[in-house]
Motif scaffolding. Sequence first.
Motif, mmCIF file in Angstrom:
data_model
loop_
_atom_site.group_PDB
_atom_site.id
_atom_site.type_symbol
_atom_site.label_atom_id
_atom_site.label_comp_id
_atom_site.label_asym_id
_atom_site.label_seq_id
_atom_site.Cartn_x
_atom_site.Cartn_y
_atom_site.Cartn_z
ATOM 1 N N ALA A 8 -6.575 -0.610 -0.701
ATOM 2 C CA ALA A 8 -6.133 -0.964 -2.106
ATOM 3 C C ALA A 8 -7.155 -0.817 -3.236
ATOM 4 N N LEU A 35 0.832 -1.263 -0.077
ATOM 5 C CA LEU A 35 -0.074 -0.117 -0.031
ATOM 6 C C LEU A 35 1.066 1.115 -0.056
ATOM 7 N N TYR A 66 -1.290 -2.273 -6.309
ATOM 8 C CA TYR A 66 -2.453 -2.424 -5.495
ATOM 9 C C TYR A 66 -3.250 -3.847 -5.986
#
Length: 173
Positions: free
Chosen positions: A96, A65, A83
């Motif tokens: 995400a 992240l 992501y």
Amino acid sequence: MSYLNKGSMLTLYVSITRLSRGTLKIMFHTVIGLPATLKLMEFGLAMQDCDKCIELAPNFIKGYLRKAALLKIDKPQEAMDVYKKALEIDSSNAEARQGLEQCTYALRSLPPEERAKMAMSDPEIQKILQDPAMQVILEQMQKDPSAAQEHLKNPAVNKKFMKLVESGIVQIR
């Protein structure tokens, strides 16, 4: 450290000493290293902290992240890939999902020429476009749209094709 009293400092110290070396390294890179490098505007070092965190703990979602958030600024296509890796770890992670949506929106709002330029700098896109089999498939799809359905049944071709669509290299009409 005026906000910590002696009791809480001792508790923190005891907790830290019970952690394994690997856990301490992960904590350093995500909790101490990354915020410090960001505050100093050292984005290269911040990216190194993210990479080190991912190397030490490949299933620790925060490393992904943080890395994606850094990439989102000027490399949204790469951020999307990171992501997606985070979502492989935790498919319900809201940060995400939101980051992926933001990157998708950012890419779609770029002029087509700029999207193509960004995509061409992506090594994965270059590899797909240089693949002789993909060149033949893309040519067949362009000449015969019904061939597209047949080719997209192959998961490997589908993945590469969707990568080209996301990047703006291939447009569906």
